[in-house]
Scaffold this motif. Structure first.
Motif, PDB file in Angstrom:
ATOM      1  N   ILE A  31       0.974  -1.301  -0.050  1.00 61.50           N
ATOM      2  CA  ILE A  31      -0.083  -0.124  -0.176  1.00 61.50           C
ATOM      3  C   ILE A  31       1.114   1.150   0.068  1.00 61.50           C
ATOM      4  N   PRO A  32       0.465   2.396  -0.581  1.00 59.92           N
ATOM      5  CA  PRO A  32       1.336   3.655  -0.463  1.00 59.92           C
ATOM      6  C   PRO A  32       1.425   4.148   0.830  1.00 59.92           C
ATOM      7  N   THR A  33       2.714   4.765   1.269  1.00 59.28           N
ATOM      8  CA  THR A  33       2.876   5.216   2.455  1.00 59.28           C
ATOM      9  C   THR A  33       2.233   6.630   2.285  1.00 59.28           C
ATOM     10  N   ASN A  34       1.353   6.737   3.416  1.00 59.44           N
ATOM     11  CA  ASN A  34       0.659   8.067   3.306  1.00 59.44           C
ATOM     12  C   ASN A  34       1.542   9.163   4.126  1.00 59.44           C
ATOM     13  N   LYS A  35       2.186   9.982   3.622  1.00 63.07           N
ATOM     14  CA  LYS A  35       3.001  10.989   4.616  1.00 63.07           C
ATOM     15  C   LYS A  35       2.240  12.258   4.725  1.00 63.07           C
ATOM     16  N   THR A  36       1.126  12.296   4.698  1.00 63.82           N
ATOM     17  CA  THR A  36       0.292  13.358   4.800  1.00 63.82           C
ATOM     18  C   THR A  36       0.303  13.754   6.405  1.00 63.82           C
ATOM     19  N   ASP A  37       0.558  14.994   6.657  1.00 62.62           N
ATOM     20  CA  ASP A  37       0.564  15.757   8.109  1.00 62.62           C
ATOM     21  C   ASP A  37       1.584  14.858   8.959  1.00 62.62           C
ATOM     22  N   ASN A  38       2.797  14.809   8.329  1.00 61.38           N
ATOM     23  CA  ASN A  38       3.756  14.170   9.067  1.00 61.38           C
ATOM     24  C   ASN A  38       3.534  12.512   9.125  1.00 61.38           C
ATOM     25  N   GLY A  39       3.058  12.062   8.572  1.00 59.84           N
ATOM     26  CA  GLY A  39       2.946  10.524   8.458  1.00 59.84           C
ATOM     27  C   GLY A  39       1.965  10.168   9.666  1.00 59.84           C
ATOM     28  N   LYS A  40       0.950  11.064  10.089  1.00 59.12           N
ATOM     29  CA  LYS A  40       0.190  10.464  11.120  1.00 59.12           C
ATOM     30  C   LYS A  40      -0.863   9.582  10.967  1.00 59.12           C
ATOM     31  N   TYR A  41      -1.178   9.163   9.595  1.00 59.48           N
ATOM     32  CA  TYR A  41      -2.160   8.191   9.481  1.00 59.48           C
ATOM     33  C   TYR A  41      -1.428   6.837   8.932  1.00 59.48           C
ATOM     34  N   ILE A  42      -0.335   6.682   8.970  1.00 60.89           N
ATOM     35  CA  ILE A  42       0.355   5.443   8.529  1.00 60.89           C
ATOM     36  C   ILE A  42      -0.016   4.196   9.568  1.00 60.89           C
ATOM     37  N   LEU A  43      -0.156   4.601  10.811  1.00 59.13           N
ATOM     38  CA  LEU A  43      -0.188   3.371  11.597  1.00 59.13           C
ATOM     39  C   LEU A  43      -1.664   2.764  11.604  1.00 59.13           C
ATOM     40  N   THR A  44      -2.675   4.055  11.677  1.00 58.54           N
ATOM     41  CA  THR A  44      -4.120   3.627  11.373  1.00 58.54           C
ATOM     42  C   THR A  44      -4.288   2.941  10.289  1.00 58.54           C
ATOM     43  N   GLU A  45      -3.613   3.242   8.992  1.00 65.11           N
ATOM     44  CA  GLU A  45      -3.870   2.666   7.807  1.00 65.11           C
ATOM     45  C   GLU A  45      -3.367   1.282   7.822  1.00 65.11           C
ATOM     46  N   ILE A  46      -2.263   1.069   8.315  1.00 62.18           N
ATOM     47  CA  ILE A  46      -1.820  -0.586   8.657  1.00 62.18           C
ATOM     48  C   ILE A  46      -2.773  -1.171   9.400  1.00 62.18           C
ATOM     49  N   ALA A  47      -3.116  -0.796  10.521  1.00 58.03           N
ATOM     50  CA  ALA A  47      -4.041  -1.515  11.170  1.00 58.03           C
ATOM     51  C   ALA A  47      -5.460  -1.874  10.720  1.00 58.03           C
ATOM     52  N   GLU A  48      -5.861  -0.881   9.873  1.00 56.60           N
ATOM     53  CA  GLU A  48      -7.175  -1.146   9.316  1.00 56.60           C
ATOM     54  C   GLU A  48      -6.802  -2.131   8.292  1.00 56.60           C
ATOM     55  N   PHE A  49      -5.788  -2.008   7.338  1.00 61.16           N
ATOM     56  CA  PHE A  49      -5.478  -3.099   6.471  1.00 61.16           C
ATOM     57  C   PHE A  49      -5.693  -4.396   7.151  1.00 61.16           C
ATOM     58  N   ILE A  50      -4.676  -4.514   8.355  1.00 59.60           N
ATOM     59  CA  ILE A  50      -4.535  -5.782   8.875  1.00 59.60           C
ATOM     60  C   ILE A  50      -6.161  -6.353   9.444  1.00 59.60           C
ATOM     61  N   ASP A  51      -6.844  -5.533  10.087  1.00 52.36           N
ATOM     62  CA  ASP A  51      -8.163  -5.907  10.388  1.00 52.36           C
ATOM     63  C   ASP A  51      -9.132  -6.388   9.192  1.00 52.36           C
ATOM     64  N   HIS A  52      -8.839  -5.658   8.190  1.00 48.53           N
ATOM     65  CA  HIS A  52      -9.770  -5.948   7.169  1.00 48.53           C
ATOM     66  C   HIS A  52      -9.316  -7.410   6.605  1.00 48.53           C
ATOM     67  N   THR A  53      -7.897  -7.670   6.689  1.00 51.86           N
ATOM     68  CA  THR A  53      -7.249  -8.819   6.046  1.00 51.86           C
ATOM     69  C   THR A  53      -7.884 -10.177   6.875  1.00 51.86           C
ATOM     70  N   ILE A  54      -7.651  -9.967   8.172  1.00 51.51           N
ATOM     71  CA  ILE A  54      -8.150 -10.846   9.165  1.00 51.51           C
ATOM     72  C   ILE A  54      -9.651 -11.223   8.861  1.00 51.51           C
ATOM     73  N   GLU A  55     -10.343 -10.472   9.033  1.00 53.26           N
ATOM     74  CA  GLU A  55     -11.929 -10.321   8.558  1.00 53.26           C
ATOM     75  C   GLU A  55     -12.396 -11.222   7.442  1.00 53.26           C
ATOM     76  N   SER A  56     -11.509 -10.563   5.982  1.00 46.77           N
ATOM     77  CA  SER A  56     -11.768 -11.198   5.015  1.00 46.77           C
ATOM     78  C   SER A  56     -11.418 -12.534   4.660  1.00 46.77           C
ATOM     79  N   LYS A  57     -10.303 -12.940   5.373  1.00 48.48           N
ATOM     80  CA  LYS A  57      -9.842 -14.455   5.449  1.00 48.48           C
ATOM     81  C   LYS A  57     -10.270 -15.297   6.320  1.00 48.48           C
TER      82      LYS A  57
END
Ligand SMILES: [Zn+2]
Length: 310
Positions: A31-57
């Motif tokens: 996934i692209p690294t979202n560096k907006t606002d000093n990278g403040k969304y990076i960890l949230t986007e990773i956590a959401e991606f992982i949650d979604h993956t756990i659910e879909s699988k």
């Protein structure tokens, strides 16, 4: 089956791997690294991606042992990052921040350190416990694994082999601000800089002069074809690197040295030349330490992130 996520956070993309704890990479994404606002969304986007993956699988969350994160900068033992230029982060405790948004266990490490751990687990260092890895790319990264554990040090600077001072008379500053770091001579950019200097001062014919935009790969390729100047450059590069490796070996005496990163695609020419000079420099007890090419390429970091969880 138990699972783990390995997440290698780079300046432009984030690589996410789903692994079995036995060491199989089951699936990977970028996934692209979202560096907006000093990278403040990076960890949230990773956590959401992982949650979604756990659910879909349809994976049971209790079967996930955790998330390992690799970061391109120094990380101290508690998961604290004082500065990470490539992501825009400043004084952030990555483990604490990740805990706020995910209930999965998390472990954070420096990207080159976790790559070393990955190579020890499932790559060129498989079967060993004491591994020294050097990553030759745009910069030079490194990782020391002793007794199966990464040596990250009190400031998170353990394994920063690229910034070992190796020359006194360097006028150009290194990316770190010092002068004369290993990285300035043996990285992909370093060898090109040295090549341009040599070609400017030197009148000898060389096929390197035919390239409009000279890259490290061209230098190694032309050396293999027998170009004298290219061979001189490869020799001087490998000599500087071999001396630095010999110095590190005098301190940690690893079982094996693994060479990775984009430059390692040059192949056997690299390891054979480094080995030749290493034998000249190394303390007698370490002279025969094997020097081999990495195996996991860009996936090494993800592997190591998962290994860091247990
Ligand atoms: Zn430096």
């Amino acid at each position: 089956m138990k699972y783990g996520f390995g997440v290698d956070i780079g300046g432009t993309t984030i690589k996410i791997g789903l692994f079995s704890v036995d060491g199989d990479l089951l699936e990977k994404w970028e996934i692209p690294t979202n560096k907006t606002d000093n990278g403040k969304y990076i960890l949230t986007e990773i956590a959401e991606f992982i949650d979604h993956t756990i659910e879909s699988k349809n994976i049971d969350k209790s079967d996930v042992i955790g998330v390992g994160l690799g970061v391109p900068g120094p990380v101290n033992k508690n998961g604290y990052v004082s500065v990470c230029v490539n992501l825009g982060w400043n004084s952030i405790n990555v483990e604490e921040e990740f805990h706020k948004i995910s209930d999965l266990p998390v472990k954070v490490g420096n990207d080159a350190n976790v790559a070393a751990l990955g190579e020890m687990w499932q790559g060129a260092g498989k079967g060993y416990q004491d591994v020294l890895m050097v990553t030759l790319g745009t910069g030079v990264g490194g990782g020391c694994v002793l007794n199966g554990k990464v040596i990250s040090g009190i400031h998170g600077a353990g394994g920063e082999i690229g910034h070992m001072p190796v020359k006194d008379d360097e006028e150009t500053p290194c990316n770190c601000g010092n002068h004369g770091c290993l990285e300035q001579y043996v990285s992909a950019t370093g060898i090109v800089t040295q090549a341009k200097k040599l070609l400017d001062m030197d009148e000898r014919p060389s096929s390197l002069r035919d390239y409009d935009c000279l890259e490290a790969k061209h230098i190694y390729d032309e050396a293999k074809k027998g170009d004298v100047v290219a061979n001189e450059l490869v020799d001087s590069t490998c000599k500087i690197l071999a001396k630095a490796l010999a110095q590190v070996c005098s301190v940690i005496d690893p079982e094996i040295i693994v060479i990775g990163g984009g430059v390692s695609k040059a192949g056997d020419i690299l390891t054979s030349r480094i080995s030749k000079f290493f034998k000249e420099y190394a303390f007698h007890a370490c002279k025969n330490t094997p020097i081999v090419l990495a195996k996991l390429e860009n996936d090494a970091g993800m592997y190591g992130c998962v290994k860091s969880l247990f």
